[in-house]
Design a protein around this motif. Structure first.
Motif, PDB file in Angstrom:
ATOM      1  N   GLY A 265      39.081  12.159  73.667  1.00  0.00           N
ATOM      2  CA  GLY A 265      39.594  13.127  74.535  1.00  0.00           C
ATOM      3  C   GLY A 265      39.542  14.439  73.899  1.00  0.00           C
ATOM      4  O   GLY A 265      39.361  15.577  74.475  1.00  0.00           O
ATOM      5  N   GLN A 266      39.806  14.344  72.282  1.00  0.00           N
ATOM      6  CA  GLN A 266      39.791  15.774  71.844  1.00  0.00           C
ATOM      7  C   GLN A 266      38.812  16.724  72.014  1.00  0.00           C
ATOM      8  O   GLN A 266      38.911  17.968  72.254  1.00  0.00           O
ATOM      9  CB  GLN A 266      40.316  15.534  70.167  1.00  0.00           C
ATOM     10  CG  GLN A 266      41.654  14.997  70.044  1.00  0.00           C
ATOM     11  CD  GLN A 266      42.628  16.076  70.274  1.00  0.00           C
ATOM     12  OE1 GLN A 266      42.829  16.976  69.646  1.00  0.00           O
ATOM     13  NE2 GLN A 266      43.553  15.790  71.220  1.00  0.00           N
ATOM     14  N   PRO A 267      37.486  16.222  71.690  1.00  0.00           N
ATOM     15  CA  PRO A 267      36.339  17.305  71.875  1.00  0.00           C
ATOM     16  C   PRO A 267      36.185  17.654  73.115  1.00  0.00           C
ATOM     17  O   PRO A 267      35.548  18.636  73.566  1.00  0.00           O
ATOM     18  CB  PRO A 267      35.235  16.569  70.987  1.00  0.00           C
ATOM     19  CG  PRO A 267      35.565  15.071  71.081  1.00  0.00           C
ATOM     20  CD  PRO A 267      37.090  15.062  70.956  1.00  0.00           C
TER      21      PRO A 267
ATOM     22  N   TRP B  28      24.254  20.532  76.660  1.00  0.00           N
ATOM     23  CA  TRP B  28      25.033  19.408  76.769  1.00  0.00           C
ATOM     24  C   TRP B  28      25.746  18.829  75.429  1.00  0.00           C
ATOM     25  O   TRP B  28      26.827  18.330  75.612  1.00  0.00           O
ATOM     26  CB  TRP B  28      24.328  18.031  77.607  1.00  0.00           C
ATOM     27  CG  TRP B  28      23.025  17.709  76.584  1.00  0.00           C
ATOM     28  CD1 TRP B  28      21.972  18.258  76.448  1.00  0.00           C
ATOM     29  CD2 TRP B  28      23.247  16.492  75.734  1.00  0.00           C
ATOM     30  NE1 TRP B  28      21.161  17.646  75.708  1.00  0.00           N
ATOM     31  CE2 TRP B  28      21.778  16.644  75.095  1.00  0.00           C
ATOM     32  CE3 TRP B  28      24.143  15.610  75.745  1.00  0.00           C
ATOM     33  CZ2 TRP B  28      21.708  15.483  74.378  1.00  0.00           C
ATOM     34  CZ3 TRP B  28      24.006  14.488  74.696  1.00  0.00           C
ATOM     35  CH2 TRP B  28      22.645  14.506  74.035  1.00  0.00           C
ATOM     36  N   LEU B  29      24.960  19.361  74.490  1.00  0.00           N
ATOM     37  CA  LEU B  29      25.555  19.003  73.169  1.00  0.00           C
ATOM     38  C   LEU B  29      26.807  19.786  72.641  1.00  0.00           C
ATOM     39  O   LEU B  29      27.461  19.563  71.749  1.00  0.00           O
ATOM     40  CB  LEU B  29      24.587  19.017  72.136  1.00  0.00           C
ATOM     41  CG  LEU B  29      23.544  17.803  72.021  1.00  0.00           C
ATOM     42  CD1 LEU B  29      22.442  18.181  71.070  1.00  0.00           C
ATOM     43  CD2 LEU B  29      24.202  16.375  71.640  1.00  0.00           C
ATOM     44  N   GLY B  30      26.968  20.927  73.388  1.00  0.00           N
ATOM     45  CA  GLY B  30      27.990  21.748  72.916  1.00  0.00           C
ATOM     46  C   GLY B  30      28.128  22.167  71.514  1.00  0.00           C
ATOM     47  O   GLY B  30      27.041  22.635  70.995  1.00  0.00           O
ATOM     48  N   ALA B  31      28.947  21.949  70.696  1.00  0.00           N
ATOM     49  CA  ALA B  31      29.224  22.457  69.317  1.00  0.00           C
ATOM     50  C   ALA B  31      28.331  21.180  68.325  1.00  0.00           C
ATOM     51  O   ALA B  31      28.182  21.983  67.551  1.00  0.00           O
ATOM     52  CB  ALA B  31      30.662  22.155  68.869  1.00  0.00           C
ATOM     53  N   LEU B  32      28.082  20.158  68.946  1.00  0.00           N
ATOM     54  CA  LEU B  32      27.064  19.431  68.115  1.00  0.00           C
ATOM     55  C   LEU B  32      25.868  19.693  68.054  1.00  0.00           C
ATOM     56  O   LEU B  32      25.175  19.004  67.297  1.00  0.00           O
ATOM     57  CB  LEU B  32      27.214  18.091  68.690  1.00  0.00           C
ATOM     58  CG  LEU B  32      28.608  17.284  68.841  1.00  0.00           C
ATOM     59  CD1 LEU B  32      28.460  15.942  69.128  1.00  0.00           C
ATOM     60  CD2 LEU B  32      29.170  17.218  67.234  1.00  0.00           C
ATOM     61  N   ARG B  33      25.409  20.862  68.686  1.00  0.00           N
ATOM     62  CA  ARG B  33      23.987  21.307  68.502  1.00  0.00           C
ATOM     63  C   ARG B  33      23.793  22.074  67.174  1.00  0.00           C
ATOM     64  O   ARG B  33      22.753  22.496  66.751  1.00  0.00           O
ATOM     65  CB  ARG B  33      23.362  22.007  69.708  1.00  0.00           C
ATOM     66  CG  ARG B  33      24.337  23.615  69.723  1.00  0.00           C
ATOM     67  CD  ARG B  33      23.650  24.236  70.937  1.00  0.00           C
ATOM     68  NE  ARG B  33      24.092  25.409  71.236  1.00  0.00           N
ATOM     69  CZ  ARG B  33      25.043  25.692  71.906  1.00  0.00           C
ATOM     70  NH1 ARG B  33      25.981  24.742  72.308  1.00  0.00           N
ATOM     71  NH2 ARG B  33      25.520  27.114  72.203  1.00  0.00           N
ATOM     72  N   SER B  34      24.830  22.442  66.502  1.00  0.00           N
ATOM     73  CA  SER B  34      24.857  23.148  65.228  1.00  0.00           C
ATOM     74  C   SER B  34      24.454  21.836  63.839  1.00  0.00           C
ATOM     75  O   SER B  34      25.426  21.273  63.908  1.00  0.00           O
ATOM     76  CB  SER B  34      26.269  23.560  64.891  1.00  0.00           C
ATOM     77  OG  SER B  34      26.242  24.043  63.533  1.00  0.00           O
TER      78      SER B  34
ATOM     79  N   TRP C 140      36.293  18.434  66.904  1.00  0.00           N
ATOM     80  CA  TRP C 140      35.327  17.490  66.590  1.00  0.00           C
ATOM     81  C   TRP C 140      35.525  16.876  65.088  1.00  0.00           C
ATOM     82  O   TRP C 140      35.568  15.812  64.947  1.00  0.00           O
ATOM     83  CB  TRP C 140      33.695  18.065  66.662  1.00  0.00           C
ATOM     84  CG  TRP C 140      33.069  17.619  67.931  1.00  0.00           C
ATOM     85  CD1 TRP C 140      32.605  18.531  68.914  1.00  0.00           C
ATOM     86  CD2 TRP C 140      32.941  16.137  68.533  1.00  0.00           C
ATOM     87  NE1 TRP C 140      32.046  17.643  69.986  1.00  0.00           N
ATOM     88  CE2 TRP C 140      32.045  16.452  69.710  1.00  0.00           C
ATOM     89  CE3 TRP C 140      33.270  14.935  67.991  1.00  0.00           C
ATOM     90  CZ2 TRP C 140      31.863  15.480  70.433  1.00  0.00           C
ATOM     91  CZ3 TRP C 140      32.604  13.820  68.741  1.00  0.00           C
ATOM     92  CH2 TRP C 140      32.136  14.226  70.093  1.00  0.00           C
ATOM     93  N   LEU C 141      35.953  17.945  64.183  1.00  0.00           N
ATOM     94  CA  LEU C 141      36.484  17.649  63.045  1.00  0.00           C
ATOM     95  C   LEU C 141      37.591  16.854  62.967  1.00  0.00           C
ATOM     96  O   LEU C 141      37.704  15.826  62.164  1.00  0.00           O
ATOM     97  CB  LEU C 141      36.755  19.006  62.104  1.00  0.00           C
ATOM     98  CG  LEU C 141      36.999  18.647  60.452  1.00  0.00           C
ATOM     99  CD1 LEU C 141      35.997  18.059  59.970  1.00  0.00           C
ATOM    100  CD2 LEU C 141      37.675  19.935  60.162  1.00  0.00           C
ATOM    101  N   VAL C 142      38.781  17.149  63.838  1.00  0.00           N
ATOM    102  CA  VAL C 142      39.802  16.213  64.014  1.00  0.00           C
ATOM    103  C   VAL C 142      39.513  14.756  64.349  1.00  0.00           C
ATOM    104  O   VAL C 142      39.814  13.717  63.744  1.00  0.00           O
ATOM    105  CB  VAL C 142      40.578  16.677  64.894  1.00  0.00           C
ATOM    106  CG1 VAL C 142      41.868  15.609  65.287  1.00  0.00           C
ATOM    107  CG2 VAL C 142      41.202  17.999  64.658  1.00  0.00           C
ATOM    108  N   THR C 143      38.604  14.641  65.489  1.00  0.00           N
ATOM    109  CA  THR C 143      37.992  13.267  65.833  1.00  0.00           C
ATOM    110  C   THR C 143      37.297  12.471  64.877  1.00  0.00           C
ATOM    111  O   THR C 143      37.633  11.391  64.651  1.00  0.00           O
ATOM    112  CB  THR C 143      37.129  13.380  67.049  1.00  0.00           C
ATOM    113  OG1 THR C 143      37.939  14.023  68.240  1.00  0.00           O
ATOM    114  CG2 THR C 143      36.545  12.317  67.487  1.00  0.00           C
TER     115      THR C 143
END
Length: 429
Positions: free
Chosen positions: A73-75, A214-220, A348-351
């Motif tokens: 849920g967090q991200p 669709w990847l949002g922040a994860l595309r970095s 994402w870092l928290v997760t």
């Protein structure tokens, strides 16, 4: 260092200066209070199931369901915050999470499927207040060195919460009952979230325009490298909680175990306080490698397993570099988060850290079963070493700032969308 500020030019920006900034104390305290249900969920669920006459296996399963749902849920909620703003997401999520936990408190484990659904919903809707606070700091403080100090103070405050929170649960249970404790903790959590979202900075905050992906922040790539490293830092921390159990059984029981767990938080509190009390030169990516390397080295002495007092001191040492590493990671997240994804990136870092801790407990269990506490305490050192290897292997990726590099840090939070030069985190931190 700043130039031309007289006697303050060579001094660190202290925590008191941060707390004196308008809205800063309210946001920090509100976030900590709002996260209280999340920080205490595992122990509160265990105590509730024990009071209901359930087994520890059931308690562990329900706590695991909460943790998994929270990691999912967090991200997702963080992405919604970036798109719709904080008040529209944070407060409804807090209310839904509290209502789900209220269902669990009233109905208990009969029927059992309802208990699982309620606990999963409570974890899924826990608001991403931690990521939201870090997105707000640039708007509240504005100056780069203050924001970096706030990140360190934030990391220290989280350790205080995870140390004090479980104590509050036991006090509430002893004063009233386990169901009432669940209800009170979640009501307090909603009030904390409310305090944050009605504040002017939270209401005014707007994420920078984001590119649909669709990847949002994860595309970095840089963010992915950082998350990979902190998965193993989380594993190290999770494995210590398991390895400490057989050690405590042979050196004083539950009291010693409680001291060992508190010692990790105390070490992080001390390390984070010292780290945040001064400014640091050099790029944060290089400094993070040093901090994670020191973190891994400080895990190794745990294998000595001296007497209880000595072991508590070694556990304090094992926690010293945790909060500084997290504070440094927050800066790097801000550098690499794609434009318009800052809350999601922090979430994402928290997760990742939470998932890593869960994996660490799962790995350490069989290791302890096979080789005892000694080999259990070898796991955190190994995990810390792997984390350092990940950072070394991805050094070039981390050295290149991500998609947000050309946007002002404050523009993520500026309702007028004023364009300013971004913090020059390439040569200071």
């Amino acid at each position: 260092m700043r130039d031309g500020e007289g006697e303050g030019g060579e001094t660190a920006v202290g925590y008191l200066e941060i707390l004196r900034a308008r809205h800063a104390t309210r946001l920090l305290v509100g976030t900590l209070v709002g996260r209280l249900p999340n920080a205490t969920a595992a122990i509160a669920i265990v105590l509730f199931i024990r009071a209901e006459g359930g087994t520890y296996s059931l308690a562990g399963a329900l706590a695991a369901v909460y943790g998994i749902a929270n990691a999912v849920g967090q991200p997702l909620l963080g992405r919604l915050v970036d798109v719709h703003g904080q008040p529209r997401v944070q407060l409804p999520a807090a209310v839904l999470s509290a209502l789900a936990m209220a269902v669990f408190a009233f109905w208990g484990t009969d029927p059992l499927p309802l208990a699982y659904v309620a606990v999963a919903a409570a974890g899924l809707f826990a608001p991403p207040l931690e990521g939201g606070l870090r997105a707000l700091w640039p708007a509240v403080l504005r100056r780069e060195e203050q924001v970096h100090t706030a990140y360190a103070m934030d990391a220290v405050a989280q350790e205080v919460m995870f140390t004090v929170g479980p104590l509050l649960v036991t006090v509430f249970v002893s004063l009233w009952s386990a169901p009432v404790a669940l209800l009170v903790l979640n009501v307090i959590g909603v009030l904390g979230a409310l305090s944050v979202v009605v504040s002017p900075p939270s209401r005014a905050w707007r994420s920078a325009p984001r590119e649909a992906h669709w990847l949002g922040a994860l595309r970095s790539p840089g963010l992915l490298a950082l998350l990979g490293a902190f998965l193993f830092v989380g594993m190290a921390l999770g494995s210590i909680t398991v390895a400490s159990v057989p050690y405590a059984d042979g050196h004083g029981g539950d009291v010693v175990y409680g001291w060992l767990m508190a010692a990790i938080g105390l070490g992080a509190l001390l390390g984070g306080s010292v780290y945040g009390a001064r400014q640091w030169s050099g790029v944060p990516e290089r400094r993070l490698r040093v901090l994670v390397g020191l973190l891994a080295v400080c895990y190794v002495p745990l294998m000595l397993m001296p007497g209880a007092v000595g072991m508590v001191l070694l556990t304090v040492l094992a926690g010293v570099f945790l909060a500084p590493a997290l504070a440094c990671a927050f800066i790097i997240v801000d550098r690499h988060a794609p434009k318009g994804t800052v809350t999601e990136a922090f979430s994402w870092l928290v997760t990742t850290f939470t998932v890593g801790a869960s994996v660490g407990t799962g790995v350490a269990g069989p290791v302890v079963q096979a080789g005892g506490a000694l080999w259990g305490f070898a796991v955190p050192g190994a995990a810390g070493a792997v984390s350092l290897l990940v950072l070394l292997a991805t050094g070039r990726v981390l050295a290149a700032p991500g998609g947000g590099a050309v946007v002002a840090a404050s523009s993520e939070n500026d309702p007028n969308r004023a364009v300013e030069p971004r913090f020059s985190t390439g040569d200071r931190a």
